[in-house]
Design an enzyme around this catalytic site. Structure first.
Site, PDB file in Angstrom:
ATOM      1  N   ASN B 399       0.820  -1.200   0.000  1.00  0.00           N
ATOM      2  CA  ASN B 399       0.000   0.000   0.000  1.00  0.00           C
ATOM      3  C   ASN B 399       0.860   1.258   0.000  1.00  0.00           C
ATOM      4  O   ASN B 399       1.041   1.896  -1.036  1.00  0.00           O
ATOM      5  CB  ASN B 399      -0.934  -0.024   1.214  1.00  0.00           C
ATOM      6  CG  ASN B 399      -2.093   0.925   1.056  1.00  0.00           C
ATOM      7  OD1 ASN B 399      -2.040   1.866   0.282  1.00  0.00           O
ATOM      8  ND2 ASN B 399      -3.155   0.679   1.787  1.00  0.00           N
ATOM      9  N   ASP B 400       1.417   1.588   1.139  1.00  0.00           N
ATOM     10  CA  ASP B 400       2.169   2.835   1.250  1.00  0.00           C
ATOM     11  C   ASP B 400       3.367   2.889   0.309  1.00  0.00           C
ATOM     12  O   ASP B 400       3.749   3.957  -0.154  1.00  0.00           O
ATOM     13  CB  ASP B 400       2.642   3.028   2.693  1.00  0.00           C
ATOM     14  CG  ASP B 400       1.469   3.210   3.643  1.00  0.00           C
ATOM     15  OD1 ASP B 400       0.428   3.723   3.183  1.00  0.00           O
ATOM     16  OD2 ASP B 400       1.591   2.840   4.808  1.00  0.00           O
ATOM     17  N   VAL B 401       3.948   1.731   0.020  1.00  0.00           N
ATOM     18  CA  VAL B 401       5.164   1.724  -0.795  1.00  0.00           C
ATOM     19  C   VAL B 401       4.899   2.031  -2.266  1.00  0.00           C
ATOM     20  O   VAL B 401       5.826   2.165  -3.056  1.00  0.00           O
ATOM     21  CB  VAL B 401       5.941   0.392  -0.683  1.00  0.00           C
ATOM     22  CG1 VAL B 401       6.375   0.159   0.746  1.00  0.00           C
ATOM     23  CG2 VAL B 401       5.123  -0.773  -1.198  1.00  0.00           C
ATOM     24  N   VAL B 402       3.604   2.125  -2.659  1.00  0.00           N
ATOM     25  CA  VAL B 402       3.291   2.472  -4.041  1.00  0.00           C
ATOM     26  C   VAL B 402       2.449   3.747  -4.100  1.00  0.00           C
ATOM     27  O   VAL B 402       1.804   4.034  -5.097  1.00  0.00           O
ATOM     28  CB  VAL B 402       2.533   1.333  -4.767  1.00  0.00           C
ATOM     29  CG1 VAL B 402       3.455   0.145  -4.990  1.00  0.00           C
ATOM     30  CG2 VAL B 402       1.294   0.893  -4.003  1.00  0.00           C
ATOM     31  N   SER B 440       0.292   3.781   7.278  1.00  0.00           N
ATOM     32  CA  SER B 440       0.370   5.211   7.489  1.00  0.00           C
ATOM     33  C   SER B 440      -1.008   5.797   7.763  1.00  0.00           C
ATOM     34  O   SER B 440      -1.129   6.892   8.263  1.00  0.00           O
ATOM     35  CB  SER B 440       0.972   5.875   6.258  1.00  0.00           C
ATOM     36  OG  SER B 440       0.119   5.659   5.163  1.00  0.00           O
TER      37      SER B 440
END
Lengths: 97, 479
Positions: B399-402, B440
């Site tokens: 999720n957050d990494v993209v 996050s």
């Protein structure tokens, strides 16, 4: 006092060595490295051993030393084996090629 | 120096050398496995050193040997059992558990020496100030390491969640209170009285819980790494307690190396150590502030069948595995899907974000377990320039990494974090159970883009269905 002054030199140099040894770690190895360093921190088993050996026939000391040794060895044996399990997976992939 | 001392000295020196080489080698892929074995050999040598020393001085009794045998058999057996049985997905909590036990060991040694010192009277805590200081540090750090690690493990296992009041400012008051309590106990111990010892044990143990409990899941690996560093410090101070140079140098090395590793991890996650330790859950403050940004306007969802059709027509596919994949234990199914795709001539690579999985580097371990060739795992910097030339990106539980916000939105808390530029690809499929936010707690702008389609469902279930669809289309791994 000689042990102490030596011990502080050892502490200082050991810390510097530790700082120096881990420079660039690829993210791939963060987990195994953490696990491996973790196993080394079980070196405190030497303290437990020394305690038991010096305890003579003092039962409370023997018991505490023995429990301490068990905790430390759990850390050491488990830590090294689990790290090896992880790293074995990496190296197996490499040998395929 | 007599002969036995020289022998002991030589063994210790060799052990330190091997330990240093071990730590050094662990930071390189090629040498890591040998390095780990080297370190294990070094530890064995160190133990032999202790025995050589005591045998030559004939100061080891049968009773001692029995207790040594008992403790080592129990500890080693349990350690072996856990190490063999534990699943690769559960690695973060396993490391935490082992680490906590190391801290406990240092704590017990110091406590034993403090309660019943070898030579001085039981009323006093050692005669030398340095002796007292080292006992106090061992207890303080050892206790925090133990309870902190156990809390970390319980949280990662899902046995424990953060109570709501822990996220308020109250926790700082409580923790400062505990710290002051511990300091008072330390002060009394340093002045030579042994009476504050249990106050210190309990105060620092509860402090370990209080500090670790509010920390969110994403920050947990950083905390574990830090606690690992602490356990090194505890070991070094235990070395002062029992007078072992070897323990001091090994503990110091682990302590310092752990600190560096913690820093490297923080950089990878775009977090400062301070914000990890005192910020608590990042999301709790953000989501209440701007609630309107949490809504999606342009979500496209699609079936597994559509996804399969698009994949079949692709030439180059990038897989982005994430935490959700690890939780669903779907890495083996994923491997079958990619085998099927490769079987029909489609180029497949895996894009690995440095903090994918449950701790940095964890995803590499998981994929390695599922037999994914090492060469197919591409690090972020390598794979990012290739996204514009990619037909399909399959995001699995990441999720957050993209999240493109990290690049485009200076007001976003994610801003500045290195991310995978998946939105540059022609088509993006995001496999996810629902629209919930990642760690996050921030909305993912990627989901709103026109080239992104959501495939709702558990990663393992979706991949299983995808595999069937691909087979129906005539694509199978055995081809």
């Amino acid at each position: 006092m000689s042990f102490l002054s030596e011990a502080f030199w050892v502490l200082l140099l050991g810390s510097l060595l530790g700082l120096e040894l881990i420079g660039k770690v690829p993210p791939t190895l963060h987990t195994p490295l953490m696990s491996g360093a973790n196993a080394i921190s079980g070196i405190t088993m030497l303290a437990a051993l020394t305690l038991i050996i010096k305890a003579g026939s003092n039962i409370p000391l023997l018991v505490m030393g023995s429990i301490s040794l068990a905790f430390a060895l759990f850390n050491v044996v488990g830590g090294f084996l689990v790290t090896d399990r992880m790293l074995a997976m990496f190296s197996r992939k490499k040998s395929h090629k | 120096m007599n002969l036995s001392e020289i022998l002991k000295f030589a063994i210790d020196l060799l052990a330190v050398l091997l330990l240093a080489l071990g730590i050094k080698g662990l930071s390189k892929v090629r040498s890591a496995r040998e390095a780990n074995r080297l370190a294990a050999i070094a530890m064995t040598l160190a133990v032999i050193g202790v025995f050589v020393d005591s045998f030559l001085n004939s100061s080891i009794s049968v009773i001692s040997l029995i207790w040594i045998g008992f403790g080592s058999v129990v500890g080693a057996f349990l350690g072996m059992l856990v190490a063999k049985r534990v699943s690769m997905t559960a690695m973060p909590e396993t490391v935490a558990l082992f680490n906590g036990c190391g801290g406990m060991s240092s704590l017990l040694v110091a406590l034993a020496v403090a309660i019943s010192p070898f030579s001085s009277s039981p009323e006093e805590l050692g005669t030398l100030l340095v002796e007292r200081i080292s006992i106090v540090i061992s207890i303080f750090v050892g206790s925090i390491t133990f309870t902190g690690s156990i809390v970390a493990m319980a949280k990662l296992q899902g046995w424990l969640s953060t109570p709501a009041w822990m996220l308020s400012k109250v926790r700082h008051v409580i923790n400062i209170g505990l710290a002051v309590l511990s300091l008072v106990a330390i002060g009394s111990l340093l002045s030579g009285s042994g009476s504050g010892i249990w106050l210190l044990v309990i105060g620092s143990a509860v402090l370990g819980i209080g500090v670790t409990l509010p920390i969110g899941g994403a920050d947990m690996p950083v905390v574990i790494s830090l606690l690992n560093s602490y356990s090194g410090v505890a070991a070094a101070s235990a070395g002062f307690v029992v007078g072992s140079q070897l323990l001091i140098v090994a503990g110091a090395m682990v302590g310092a190396a752990g600190l560096i590793l913690t820093q490297v991890m923080c950089n990878g996650m775009n977090r400062s150590l301070i914000s990890v330790l005192f910020g608590g859950a990042l999301g709790s403050t953000i989501s209440s502030g701007d609630s309107d940004s949490g809504e999606y306007k342009n979500i496209t969802s699609c079936s597994v069948e559509e996804c399969a059709l698009t994949l079949e027509a692709a030439e180059r596919v990038v897989i982005v595995p994430g935490y959700g994949l690890a939780v669903a234990q779907a890495q083996h199914t994923l491997r079958e899907v990619t085998r099927a795709l490769e079987g029909s001539g489609i180029e497949v690579v895996y894009a690995i974000h440095p903090v994918a999985g449950r701790m940095p580097g964890h995803m590499n371990v998981l994929l390695a377990e599922a037999d994914v060739p090492y060469e197919q795992l591409k690090e972020m910097d390598v794979v990012n320039p290739d996204f514009p030339a990619t037909d399909v990106v399959l995001v699995l539980g990441a999720n957050d990494v993209v999240n493109p916000q990290a690049k485009n939105d200076p007001t976003s808390p994610l801003y500045g974090m290195p991310v995978l530029d998946v939105q540059e690809a022609r088509t993006v499929f995001v496999v996810k159970r629902g629209m919930s936010a990642g760690y996050s707690g921030i909305k993912n702008d990627l989901f709103d883009l026109s080239n992104t389609s959501m495939v709702f469902g558990d990663a393992k279930k979706v991949l299983g269905e995808l595999l069937l669809e691909l087979k129906e289309l005539g694509i199978s791994g055995k081809a």
